[in-house]
Design a protein around this motif. Structure first.
Motif, PDB file in Angstrom:
ATOM      1  N   VAL A  95       0.843  -1.202   0.000  1.00  0.00           N
ATOM      2  CA  VAL A  95       0.000   0.000   0.000  1.00  0.00           C
ATOM      3  C   VAL A  95       0.877   1.250   0.000  1.00  0.00           C
ATOM      4  CG1 VAL A  95      -1.725   1.325   1.291  1.00  0.00           C
ATOM      5  CG2 VAL A  95      -1.936  -1.168   1.104  1.00  0.00           C
ATOM      6  N   GLU A  96       1.914   1.272   0.818  1.00  0.00           N
ATOM      7  CA  GLU A  96       2.849   2.402   0.835  1.00  0.00           C
ATOM      8  C   GLU A  96       3.461   2.624  -0.546  1.00  0.00           C
ATOM      9  OE1 GLU A  96       5.843   2.047   3.930  1.00  0.00           O
ATOM     10  OE2 GLU A  96       4.424   0.806   5.054  1.00  0.00           O
ATOM     11  N   THR A  97       3.871   1.558  -1.195  1.00  0.00           N
ATOM     12  CA  THR A  97       4.503   1.665  -2.509  1.00  0.00           C
ATOM     13  C   THR A  97       3.557   2.301  -3.520  1.00  0.00           C
ATOM     14  OG1 THR A  97       5.924  -0.245  -2.107  1.00  0.00           O
ATOM     15  CG2 THR A  97       5.537   0.357  -4.398  1.00  0.00           C
ATOM     16  N   VAL A  98       2.298   1.859  -3.513  1.00  0.00           N
ATOM     17  CA  VAL A  98       1.307   2.424  -4.439  1.00  0.00           C
ATOM     18  C   VAL A  98       1.132   3.919  -4.173  1.00  0.00           C
ATOM     19  CG1 VAL A  98      -1.121   2.384  -5.151  1.00  0.00           C
ATOM     20  CG2 VAL A  98       0.105   0.229  -4.736  1.00  0.00           C
ATOM     21  N   LEU A  99       1.053   4.288  -2.908  1.00  0.00           N
ATOM     22  CA  LEU A  99       0.862   5.699  -2.546  1.00  0.00           C
ATOM     23  C   LEU A  99       2.047   6.549  -2.985  1.00  0.00           C
ATOM     24  CD1 LEU A  99      -0.587   5.135   1.026  1.00  0.00           C
ATOM     25  CD2 LEU A  99      -1.848   6.037  -0.932  1.00  0.00           C
ATOM     26  N   ARG A 100       3.249   6.045  -2.798  1.00  0.00           N
ATOM     27  CA  ARG A 100       4.440   6.808  -3.189  1.00  0.00           C
ATOM     28  C   ARG A 100       4.490   6.967  -4.701  1.00  0.00           C
ATOM     29  NH1 ARG A 100       7.040   7.630   1.482  1.00  0.00           N
ATOM     30  NH2 ARG A 100       6.932   5.986   3.077  1.00  0.00           N
ATOM     31  N   ARG A 101       4.093   5.952  -5.434  1.00  0.00           N
ATOM     32  CA  ARG A 101       4.056   6.063  -6.901  1.00  0.00           C
ATOM     33  C   ARG A 101       3.078   7.133  -7.342  1.00  0.00           C
ATOM     34  NH1 ARG A 101       3.794  -0.378  -8.553  1.00  0.00           N
ATOM     35  NH2 ARG A 101       5.998  -0.879  -8.139  1.00  0.00           N
ATOM     36  N   MET A 102       2.066   7.405  -6.527  1.00  0.00           N
ATOM     37  CA  MET A 102       1.070   8.422  -6.853  1.00  0.00           C
ATOM     38  C   MET A 102       1.476   9.804  -6.349  1.00  0.00           C
ATOM     39  SD  MET A 102      -2.420   6.259  -6.041  1.00  0.00           S
ATOM     40  CE  MET A 102      -3.508   7.445  -6.840  1.00  0.00           C
ATOM     41  N   GLY A 103       2.644   9.891  -5.750  1.00  0.00           N
ATOM     42  CA  GLY A 103       3.107  11.168  -5.224  1.00  0.00           C
ATOM     43  C   GLY A 103       2.539  11.532  -3.870  1.00  0.00           C
ATOM     44  N   LEU A 104       1.934  10.566  -3.193  1.00  0.00           N
ATOM     45  CA  LEU A 104       1.317  10.809  -1.887  1.00  0.00           C
ATOM     46  C   LEU A 104       2.272  10.374  -0.771  1.00  0.00           C
ATOM     47  CD1 LEU A 104      -2.246   9.603  -2.869  1.00  0.00           C
ATOM     48  CD2 LEU A 104      -1.617  11.954  -2.284  1.00  0.00           C
ATOM     49  N   GLU A 105       3.408  11.047  -0.699  1.00  0.00           N
ATOM     50  CA  GLU A 105       4.446  10.667   0.244  1.00  0.00           C
ATOM     51  C   GLU A 105       3.987  10.810   1.693  1.00  0.00           C
ATOM     52  OE1 GLU A 105       7.323   9.387  -0.415  1.00  0.00           O
ATOM     53  OE2 GLU A 105       7.400   9.627  -2.589  1.00  0.00           O
ATOM     54  N   GLY A 106       3.268  11.887   1.978  1.00  0.00           N
ATOM     55  CA  GLY A 106       2.809  12.108   3.352  1.00  0.00           C
ATOM     56  C   GLY A 106       1.847  11.031   3.813  1.00  0.00           C
ATOM     57  N   VAL A 107       0.944  10.634   2.942  1.00  0.00           N
ATOM     58  CA  VAL A 107      -0.006   9.572   3.283  1.00  0.00           C
ATOM     59  C   VAL A 107       0.731   8.252   3.456  1.00  0.00           C
ATOM     60  CG1 VAL A 107      -2.035   8.280   2.522  1.00  0.00           C
ATOM     61  CG2 VAL A 107      -1.898  10.747   2.103  1.00  0.00           C
ATOM     62  N   ALA A 108       1.694   7.986   2.574  1.00  0.00           N
ATOM     63  CA  ALA A 108       2.485   6.758   2.686  1.00  0.00           C
ATOM     64  C   ALA A 108       3.205   6.706   4.025  1.00  0.00           C
ATOM     65  CB  ALA A 108       3.480   6.670   1.534  1.00  0.00           C
ATOM     66  N   ASP A 109       3.746   7.836   4.462  1.00  0.00           N
ATOM     67  CA  ASP A 109       4.427   7.886   5.762  1.00  0.00           C
ATOM     68  C   ASP A 109       3.453   7.586   6.900  1.00  0.00           C
ATOM     69  OD1 ASP A 109       6.805   8.547   4.512  1.00  0.00           O
ATOM     70  OD2 ASP A 109       6.616  10.701   4.895  1.00  0.00           O
ATOM     71  N   GLN A 110       2.221   8.073   6.775  1.00  0.00           N
ATOM     72  CA  GLN A 110       1.212   7.811   7.803  1.00  0.00           C
ATOM     73  C   GLN A 110       0.846   6.334   7.859  1.00  0.00           C
ATOM     74  OE1 GLN A 110      -1.535  11.139   6.408  1.00  0.00           O
ATOM     75  NE2 GLN A 110      -1.892  11.210   8.602  1.00  0.00           N
ATOM     76  N   VAL A 111       0.771   5.700   6.698  1.00  0.00           N
ATOM     77  CA  VAL A 111       0.467   4.267   6.662  1.00  0.00           C
ATOM     78  C   VAL A 111       1.626   3.465   7.241  1.00  0.00           C
ATOM     79  CG1 VAL A 111       0.031   2.295   5.125  1.00  0.00           C
ATOM     80  CG2 VAL A 111      -1.129   4.473   4.732  1.00  0.00           C
ATOM     81  N   ALA A 112       2.855   3.918   6.979  1.00  0.00           N
ATOM     82  CA  ALA A 112       4.039   3.222   7.494  1.00  0.00           C
ATOM     83  C   ALA A 112       4.106   3.281   9.013  1.00  0.00           C
ATOM     84  CB  ALA A 112       5.300   3.824   6.880  1.00  0.00           C
ATOM     85  N   GLU A 113       3.756   4.447   9.562  1.00  0.00           N
ATOM     86  CA  GLU A 113       3.816   4.632  11.016  1.00  0.00           C
ATOM     87  C   GLU A 113       2.576   5.395  11.475  1.00  0.00           C
ATOM     88  OE1 GLU A 113       7.482   6.247  12.438  1.00  0.00           O
ATOM     89  OE2 GLU A 113       8.712   5.010  11.121  1.00  0.00           O
ATOM     90  N   PRO A 114       1.418   4.739  11.467  1.00  0.00           N
ATOM     91  CA  PRO A 114       0.183   5.431  11.851  1.00  0.00           C
ATOM     92  C   PRO A 114       0.170   5.780  13.330  1.00  0.00           C
ATOM     93  CG  PRO A 114      -0.229   3.093  11.536  1.00  0.00           C
ATOM     94  CD  PRO A 114       1.180   3.340  11.095  1.00  0.00           C
ATOM     95  N   ASP A 115      -0.196   7.009  13.629  1.00  0.00           N
ATOM     96  CA  ASP A 115      -0.277   7.396  15.035  1.00  0.00           C
ATOM     97  C   ASP A 115      -1.655   7.047  15.592  1.00  0.00           C
ATOM     98  OD1 ASP A 115      -2.032   9.409  14.158  1.00  0.00           O
ATOM     99  OD2 ASP A 115      -0.487  10.960  14.191  1.00  0.00           O
ATOM    100  N   LEU A 116      -1.785   7.180  16.895  1.00  0.00           N
ATOM    101  CA  LEU A 116      -3.029   6.799  17.565  1.00  0.00           C
ATOM    102  C   LEU A 116      -4.200   7.646  17.077  1.00  0.00           C
ATOM    103  CD1 LEU A 116      -4.542   5.158  19.701  1.00  0.00           C
ATOM    104  CD2 LEU A 116      -3.823   6.854  21.405  1.00  0.00           C
ATOM    105  N   ALA A 117      -3.953   8.918  16.822  1.00  0.00           N
ATOM    106  CA  ALA A 117      -5.040   9.806  16.403  1.00  0.00           C
ATOM    107  C   ALA A 117      -5.622   9.364  15.058  1.00  0.00           C
ATOM    108  CB  ALA A 117      -4.532  11.247  16.314  1.00  0.00           C
ATOM    109  N   LEU A 118      -4.764   9.002  14.111  1.00  0.00           N
ATOM    110  CA  LEU A 118      -5.251   8.528  12.811  1.00  0.00           C
ATOM    111  C   LEU A 118      -6.011   7.223  12.977  1.00  0.00           C
ATOM    112  CD1 LEU A 118      -5.470   8.635   9.737  1.00  0.00           C
ATOM    113  CD2 LEU A 118      -3.212   7.544   9.609  1.00  0.00           C
ATOM    114  N   ARG A 119      -5.487   6.329  13.786  1.00  0.00           N
ATOM    115  CA  ARG A 119      -6.175   5.053  14.012  1.00  0.00           C
ATOM    116  C   ARG A 119      -7.572   5.291  14.591  1.00  0.00           C
ATOM    117  NH1 ARG A 119      -3.024   0.569  13.490  1.00  0.00           N
ATOM    118  NH2 ARG A 119      -0.763   0.815  13.565  1.00  0.00           N
ATOM    119  N   GLU A 120      -7.675   6.234  15.508  1.00  0.00           N
ATOM    120  CA  GLU A 120      -8.969   6.505  16.132  1.00  0.00           C
ATOM    121  C   GLU A 120      -9.944   7.136  15.148  1.00  0.00           C
ATOM    122  OE1 GLU A 120      -7.901   8.861  19.517  1.00  0.00           O
ATOM    123  OE2 GLU A 120      -7.641   7.097  20.812  1.00  0.00           O
ATOM    124  N   ARG A 121      -9.451   8.051  14.327  1.00  0.00           N
ATOM    125  CA  ARG A 121     -10.325   8.675  13.321  1.00  0.00           C
ATOM    126  C   ARG A 121     -10.767   7.650  12.291  1.00  0.00           C
ATOM    127  NH1 ARG A 121      -6.285  12.610  13.736  1.00  0.00           N
ATOM    128  NH2 ARG A 121      -5.446  12.113  11.665  1.00  0.00           N
TER     129      ARG A 121
END
Length: 211
Positions: free
Chosen positions: A132-158
């Motif tokens: 999933v991270e690889t697909v996101l990075r190919r789309m230029g969504l580096e920030g989202v890929a970083d969140q998927v790689a290391e999701p914080d508690l706030a994102l998990r809760e949302r």
């Protein structure tokens, strides 16, 4: 006046992939406001790929292909269904979609389509967070890929809150599975089941706009 329609789905649902051309057409229609609502149906399912499950999935996929014309390639059959140590789990994809919805909402449907095609066409195991991270990075969504790689508690809760909202909506309308559309009209909410998503777009629009 635009009609709001909520799309209930799971990114690992083959029938949802089958519905993607119609969903894409709805998203482009001037009279429709489309909202995505991942349900988490296969998130944290605990299902592992084995020979029996792979055979069931492939047979189902052939039905979807016959009905919708969507592609399920030999690469998918060999590299995803044939890999019997993989997890059938949409958690990483669902988390990614929530992160995209928060940061670049206009791209959420694009990301969903890219993840579906990565699996069913390119033969990548999108049950893996790394894929999933690889697909996101190919789309230029580096920030989202970083969140998927290391999701914080706030994102998990949302993300959990988003899935719970979709499930409550399903229960309130008696939806038994996905895909489905919820039409929000002047007289309330009503459900259009998955069968409505595999035919003519204009016919679907008439069903949506009948209130």
């Amino acid at each position: 006046m635009r009609t709001t329609v909520t799309y209930l789905f799971d990114p690992l649902c083959g029938w949802c992939y089958g519905a993607s051309p119609v969903i894409g057409a709805l998203a482009q229609h001037r009279d429709i406001q489309l909202a995505l609502a991942p349900t988490g149906l296969f998130a944290g399912s605990g299902q592992r790929m084995d020979a029996s499950f792979a055979a069931f999935a492939w047979a189902n996929d052939q039905r979807i292909a016959s009905l919708t014309g969507q592609r399920f390639t030999e690469a998918y059959r060999q590299n995803v269904l044939g890999r019997h140590d993989g997890a059938f789990d949409s958690s990483a994809m669902t988390l990614a979609l929530t992160a995209v919805a928060e940061s670049e909402p206009v791209r959420e449907l694009e990301v969903l389509r890219a993840l579906q095609e990565a699996r069913y066409v390119d033969g990548l195991d999108t049950g893996s967070a790394q894929v999933v991270e690889t697909v996101l990075r190919r789309m230029g969504l580096e920030g989202v890929a970083d969140q998927v790689a290391e999701p914080d508690l706030a994102l998990r809760e949302r993300n959990a809150s988003r899935l719970q909202h979709a499930r409550r909506l399903m229960r309130s309308l008696g939806a038994q599975g996905v895909p489905g559309l919820v039409v929000h009209g002047a007289t309330g909410q009503r459900l259009l089941g998955g069968n409505a998503l595999y035919g003519d777009v204009e016919q679907l629009l008439r069903q949506i706009q009948t209130d």
